[in-house]
Design an enzyme around this catalytic site. Structure first.
Site, PDB file in Angstrom:
ATOM      1  N   ASP A 600     -36.583-122.710  74.264  1.00 38.62           N
ATOM      2  CA  ASP A 600     -36.662-122.073  72.953  1.00 38.62           C
ATOM      3  C   ASP A 600     -37.301-120.696  73.115  1.00 38.62           C
ATOM      4  O   ASP A 600     -37.930-120.408  74.144  1.00 38.62           O
ATOM      5  CB  ASP A 600     -37.529-122.909  72.003  1.00 38.62           C
ATOM      6  CG  ASP A 600     -36.818-124.180  71.562  1.00 38.62           C
ATOM      7  OD1 ASP A 600     -35.591-124.167  71.525  1.00 38.62           O
ATOM      8  OD2 ASP A 600     -37.508-125.168  71.267  1.00 38.62           O
ATOM      9  N   ASP A 907     -38.678-128.466  69.716  1.00 37.84           N
ATOM     10  CA  ASP A 907     -39.811-128.772  68.846  1.00 37.84           C
ATOM     11  C   ASP A 907     -39.399-129.415  67.529  1.00 37.84           C
ATOM     12  O   ASP A 907     -40.208-130.029  66.847  1.00 37.84           O
ATOM     13  CB  ASP A 907     -40.639-127.507  68.560  1.00 37.84           C
ATOM     14  CG  ASP A 907     -39.779-126.366  68.036  1.00 37.84           C
ATOM     15  OD1 ASP A 907     -38.629-126.620  67.639  1.00 37.84           O
ATOM     16  OD2 ASP A 907     -40.253-125.210  68.039  1.00 37.84           O
ATOM     17  N   ASP A 911     -33.810-131.571  67.486  1.00 37.60           N
ATOM     18  CA  ASP A 911     -33.741-131.333  68.930  1.00 37.60           C
ATOM     19  C   ASP A 911     -33.776-132.637  69.723  1.00 37.60           C
ATOM     20  O   ASP A 911     -33.513-132.638  70.925  1.00 37.60           O
ATOM     21  CB  ASP A 911     -34.915-130.455  69.392  1.00 37.60           C
ATOM     22  CG  ASP A 911     -34.744-129.002  68.986  1.00 37.60           C
ATOM     23  OD1 ASP A 911     -33.586-128.574  68.835  1.00 37.60           O
ATOM     24  OD2 ASP A 911     -35.757-128.307  68.809  1.00 37.60           O
TER      25      ASP A 911
END
Length: 1191
Positions: A600, A907, A911
């Site tokens: 990310d 997070d 996901d």
């Protein structure tokens, strides 16, 4: 009268129904008088297998018979019969038998627990998944068709049957020790059974609620819910437990709803409880704490008992006792105790050292498990949001819940917006349940699937179903790792060789002795038929047996698979200091094979410290962010949207203290900007009421709220990704507070503004609103919950740019990954231009030339490609912008199909599929939701990408340390086995006796693994390519080092064995003494060779074996301890170890023999070795030979 009734009942039954003599159990015409045994019969005859409760009618029984017969006929006619070999085709599941359903589940390899409704499409899809899974596995790992049970490359989805196979195939001396840290299959089944019982109870509650909902109100009276005071509270824990556990909605109404219940619990629904220490203590004393009794960990004595279970050690102890008894009987207690006692002491020493080592590992795992269970979440106390441990939650607490959070206790919904709960952890069904005032009950342990809400805690700890479940099952820390399974295969192969050698030595020594070919130290034949006493013969046979068993102990590398556990325990403890919490052991070692990391952006590559640095409000960019130059209506609407359309909050403490802003970094940044605009958070929120909320969604990348104002106007505010919100805007407000239509020129102006900010790595967020008609808003609560907020014809209020700087060390971390052969890819939901700017800054893209397609791609474009195109382009992708969680999942699948070992950071709740699909799922500890953390393998506690790189180093260190230990251990194995084998066959005597072999085993196994498996990682590990999964455990470099050392040790020690007396000038000495000196020197030299070789094993591929040695205190301590103990054994425990004291010259000879291994290893490292593994060369030659034969 009883007789009359009985006779008439019998007559009536005979006339109207079948008697018990009839063989059909499914016809009962009168259940009023049917016996228990009669009722039991038809249930046993029923094939559906469901649990039958409640009243039974004759029609029910008869219908079951009809269903049973017709089901059989229909199945024969319409379904695939059991004779068909494909269990994955079921055309009609309505009448399918339990056995039929079980067949396809057993055929399914994914291993997930399947419950709930099943459709033929589901079964067929599972077949597709199974086949594609097999194809993928065939491409990247060894398939199940291969006969090697010791290769499992991915333990995440491995079936219980697959795990059981390798255990059955392994050669194990002590199963209780060897399998201690693997998955306890029996406990796993018990855990599933406990879950099944809890879920059955929950399902009964659901049926009860559905039944009650089906009864019209007013048709029956609800039982009175009586309050029983408890301490200072008007309601007791029993009433609260029955209220929430039974989902008693009528009792909640009798309490006055949520408001009345909060008054009983002395809680303010807005501000929560007081929260001081006295209040918390009082609530824990009355209602209990949010903990459950944990089963005690294994005591040291249990580990000691496990260490005793080794079959070879038991044989040695029996032999030691027999030898002790015979020795005392023949030689007297003064001399006869020595042989037996020395073996017994050696065995006890091994058991004690083993138990201490295992106990210390267990304590480390216990501490790590405590960290895993300790969830932190927000709670409202005294009007402010604070972070608290889940263990600190008390009854009466007000807890805000957002998507991905775990429900910390049983409770009631206070307020909710699009609030959906995943109750699968309790019910086993994947159905998502909507929670509102009609169904306000929340169960502990469930997850928030969507929306947000606020709950009032009513029961904690063991007063909840989740607490009862957690208290009833013991958390099994065991888990297979691929390396552990492979090492069991290696240990089995070596063990078979060792057993063979041990048996040969045992029978050769026995044959030589009883045939009269064995002589004692004085040269006299030991066994003469008819003359040698039985006791003496038995004593010698016991000594031979102990030697054979000791060879087995040395030969079977029992500690080798356990070395993985020791290394992982050490690594996991150290990784905690490096801000990484390992949830799955296998992930720690798999990380060493990672070839790509999909990371990310926000919070991982950047600091996640956002501030509004730029804003376009109305029609232009504003110079000052304090709002002085903004028109009043625009300012008022902006403040209204910022204050109401947020999941954050602002607490204003008394006095001059600074305000406290909570929420996500983006929310905090915008709230701080709102304060600069003059926003009074509480006042603004009190001026309007919330009608409906659309929580932020990672798919649509925006959040919305509908507000009702005092004048009955309805305002709908939106906030989200700038270009997405802008596309829905048709107007904006100018500097005169006038609405202006958005023409093409203005649209381009705002688009250019967004692109300009994004190119400077700013996150762009747009804020917009629209008015709505009150009469068009649904009034009914159920319709309102389904109402979709209007998102077209919006009025643009502002576009803000948020600065989130890159982490200072992230560029070095990315560069280190590139050197290590690990490609870092950015997968972000942010604007593609922002992602591109950050990627250039972080070093993922080296130049502007690289910052083009296909290196950079948008999620929607990647999603639109075919499977084959995605696989091809996935290799080139460095940055994916505006991606959704499903895009991330597709990328992971494509990379895995290309043979990559993929690590993924995540997070959010959505996901979780990508985290599970990846080989290593890395959840963020600060910003990550509980759903993401549970789906992950490792939690990065500081959300820092540099910590991810440290995990890669530790993963490689696990492999490196195991290989160091293997090189060291196999050298000892080869040398010890060959020396004793050659000596036994040639002379009938062995230079290393049982006690000496046991000491060598202690050095080689327990002490050796402690010394070598605890080496900290070095930067040298990151200068190598990733470890391939198919790569042999013993590399060509290891073979070179091992062979050089083994040949050297064998040459020297065999020379000493056969020519030692001449070389040491011992011909003139007493023969018995000369033999003892020679054997003592062999034993001492052999041990010192292993001590010096431990240094060589530290750096198998480096010439400087002393680099960093002072940092490894464990290694230095163990080497020092081994040397000290060796000196004590030689100089002071001669009777115990069958050795004699050596003079200084003989000590120098021993040290020099050991010391030569250092220069020998240094020179050996100049010998080149092929890159292709030796095993592959043999396979290639075999294939060439086969092809030649075919031709």
């Amino acid at each position: 009268m009883d007789n009359i009734v009985r006779e008439s009942s019998t007559d009536m039954e005979a006339a109207t129904c079948f008697s018990d003599e009839d063989k059909n159990p499914f016809i009962i015409t009168r259940t009023k008088d049917a016996t228990i045994e009669r009722l039991r019969r038809w249930r046993l005859g029923e094939r559906i297998g469901s649990e039958i409760e409640g009243a039974i009618s004759p029609a029910t029984v008869k219908m079951d018979n009809i269903v049973r017969e017709s089901s059989t006929d229909m199945e024969a006619g319409t379904c695939v019969s059991d004779d068909d070999k494909n269990p994955f085709i079921i055309t009609r599941t309505k009448d399918t038998t339990i056995e039929r359903l079980r067949r396809w589940r057993l055929g399914e390899r994914i291993g997930s627990e399947i419950e709930g409704a099943i459709s033929p499409a589901t079964v067929k899809m599972d077949n597709i998944v199974r086949e594609s899974s097999t194809d993928m596995e065939a491409g990247t790992c060894v398939s199940d068709d291969d006969k090697n049970p010791f290769i499992i490359t991915r333990t995440k989805d491995t079936t219980i049957e697959r795990l059981r196979r390798w255990r059955q195939e392994a050669l194990v001396l002590n199963p209780s020790r060897r399998f201690r840290y693997t998955l306890d299959l029996k406990k796993e089944e018990e855990k599933k059974e406990s879950l099944r019982k809890i879920r059955a109870h929950v399902e009964r509650l659901r049926d009860k609620i559905r039944f009650q909902e089906g009864i019209p109100q007013g048709t029956g009276e609800s039982p009175q819910f009586s309050l029983v005071p408890n301490g200072d509270f008007p309601i007791g824990q029993e009433q609260l437990t029955s209220l929430t556990r039974d989902h008693n909605i009528s009792a909640l109404r009798q309490c006055g709803g949520v408001k009345g219940l909060s008054d009983l619990l002395k809680t303010n629904l807005e501000k929560g409880i007081n929260g001081d220490d006295a209040d918390l203590l009082k609530r824990r004393n009355v209602f209990g704490s949010n903990t459950y009794p944990k089963k005690k960990g294994r005591s040291f004595w249990m580990f000691l008992w496990d260490a005793w279970q080794d079959l070879t050690l038991i044989i040695l102890m029996v032999a030691a006792v027999a030898s002790l008894a015979l020795g005392i009987k023949t030689e007297g207690i003064k001399e006869g105790w020595c042989d037996g006692a020395s073996i017994a002491f050696a065995v006890i020493l091994i058991i004690a050292v083993t138990a201490i080592s295992d106990y210390r590992q267990s304590l480390q795992f216990q501490n790590l498990n405590e960290e895993k269970r300790n969830i932190h979440m927000e709670v409202i106390r005294g009007g402010r949001r604070i972070e608290a441990s889940i263990y600190d939650i008390v009854v009466g607490d007000v807890v805000p819940l957002n998507i991905g959070d775990q429900v910390p206790a049983d409770g009631i919904v206070i307020s909710a917006h699009s609030f959906y709960i995943d109750e699968s952890s309790m019910t086993g069904e994947s159905k998502i349940v909507h929670k509102d005032s009609k169904d306000p009950f929340l169960m502990s342990g469930c997850k928030v699937a969507d929306g947000n809400g606020v709950m009032l805690v009513t029961s904690v700890g063991t007063n909840t179903e989740w607490g009862v479940l957690m208290a009833s099952i013991s958390e099994d820390t065991g888990e297979e790792t691929p390396l552990q399974v492979r090492l069991n295969g290696v240990a089995t192969f070596i063990g078979i060789v060792g057993l063979t050698v041990a048996f040969i030595v045992f029978f050769v020594l026995l044959a030589r002795y009883f045939s009269g070919h064995t002589k004692n130290e004085g040269g006299i034949t030991q066994f003469i038929t008819g003359r040698t006493r039985v006791g003496d013969a038995v004593d010698v046979a016991i000594i031979i047996l102990t030697i054979g068993v000791a060879i087995v102990i040395v030969a079977v590398p029992e500690e080798l698979p356990l070395a993985v556990t020791l290394t992982l325990a050490y690594s996991m403890r150290k990784m905690m200091a490096d801000k990484a919490l390992v949830r799955r052991l296998s992930a720690c070692e798999t990380m060493g094979s990672a070839t790509t990391i999909c990371s990310d952006k926000t919070g991982t590559l950047t600091l996640n410290e956002m501030t509004v640095v730029e804003a376009y409000v109305g029609e232009k960019k504003i110079d000052s962010l304090d709002g002085n130059q903004l028109p009043p209506m625009l300012t008022s609407l902006l403040i209204e949207g910022i204050a109401q359309n947020t999941t954050g909050s602002i607490y204003v403490p008394a006095g001059d203290a600074d305000v406290e802003v909570s929420g996500s970094p983006t929310e905090r940044a915008i709230l701080y900007w709102g304060i600069k605009l003059g926003m009074n958070f509480e006042a603004v929120r009190s001026e309007s009421s919330v009608i409906q909320v659309f929580p932020f969604n990672s798919q649509r990348k925006r959040s919305g709220v509908a507000l009702q104002l005092p004048n009955s106007e309805v305002h709908i505010h939106w906030k989200g990704a700038a270009e997405i919100v802008l596309a829905s805007c048709t107007q904006y407000i100018d500097s005169n507070d006038c609405l202006v239509a958005m023409d093409e020129e203005k649209v381009n102006f705002f688009k250019n503004a967004i692109e300009d900010m994004a190119s400077r790595s700013l996150r762009c967020v747009a804020i917009a609103y629209t008015k709505y008609y009150r009469q068009s808003v649904p009034v009914d609560e159920e319709q309102l919950s389904q109402w979709v907020l209007p998102e077209d014809d919006l009025v643009l209020l502002a576009i803000v740019g948020l600065k989130d700087p890159c982490r200072p060390n992230v560029k070095d971390a990315v560069q280190l990954c590139q050197i290590a052969g690990v490609k870092v890819r950015m997968v972000t939901g942010d604007n593609i231009k922002t992602a591109r700017a950050i990627a250039l800054e972080c070093g993922m893209l080296t130049s502007e030339m690289d910052a083009t397609e296909p290196n950079i791609i948008e999620g929607k474009n990647f999603r639109a490609l075919s499977v084959a195109q995605r696989e091809e382009i996935a290799e080139k992708i460095s940055v994916m912008g505006r991606s959704s969680p499903s895009d991330k999942l597709l990328l992971v699948q494509a990379l895995r199909k290309r043979g990559h070992v993929v690590a993924v950071t995540g997070d959010g709740t959505n996901d979780a599929p990508a985290l599970h699909e990846a080989d290593i799922g890395l959840a963020m500890g600060i910003q990550g939701t509980e759903v993401a953390k549970e789906g992950s393998d490792i939690i990065i506690l500081d959300d820092n990408f540099a910590s991810v790189v440290k995990v890669v180093r530790w993963g490689r260190s696990v492999y490196a340390n195991i290989r160091k230990f293997m090189q060291f251990q196999h050298t000892v194995n080869v040398a010890a086995l060959i020396i004793n084998f050659v000596a036994a066959v040639s002379s009938g005597d062995v230079p290393l006796n049982a006690v000496q072999l046991l000491w060598i085993n202690l050095i080689m196994d327990t002490l050796g693994v402690l010394a070598l498996a605890t080496e900290p990682p070095t930067d040298h590990l990151m200068q190598r390519p990733p470890i391939r999964r198919s790569e042999p455990l013993i590399t060509n470099i290891m073979w070179r080092n091992l062979i050089i050392q083994a040949i050297y040790q064998l040459s020297v020690l065999l020379l000493l064995n056969f020519e030692g007396k001449n070389l040491l000038n011992l011909e003139e000495d007493d023969r018995n003494h000369a033999n003892k000196v020679k054997n003592t020197l062999i034993f001492n030299s052999f041990v010192l060779c292993q001590i010096f070789n431990e240094f060589n094993a530290r750096k198998p591929d480096e010439k400087n074996i002393f680099r960093g040695i002072t940092k490894n205190h464990i290694f230095m301590g163990i080497v020092t301890l081994t040397i000290v103990l060796q000196i004590i054994i030689i100089e002071f425990l001669g009777k115990f170890a069958k050795t004699v004291k050596l003079n200084w010259k003989q000590w120098v000879i021993s040290v020099v023999i050991g010391l030569i291994s250092w220069p020998l290893a240094f020179i050996g490292k100049f010998i080149p070795v092929p890159d292709t593994p030796i095993s592959n060369l043999f396979k290639r030659r075999r294939l060439q030979r086969n092809s030649q034969l075919i031709n």
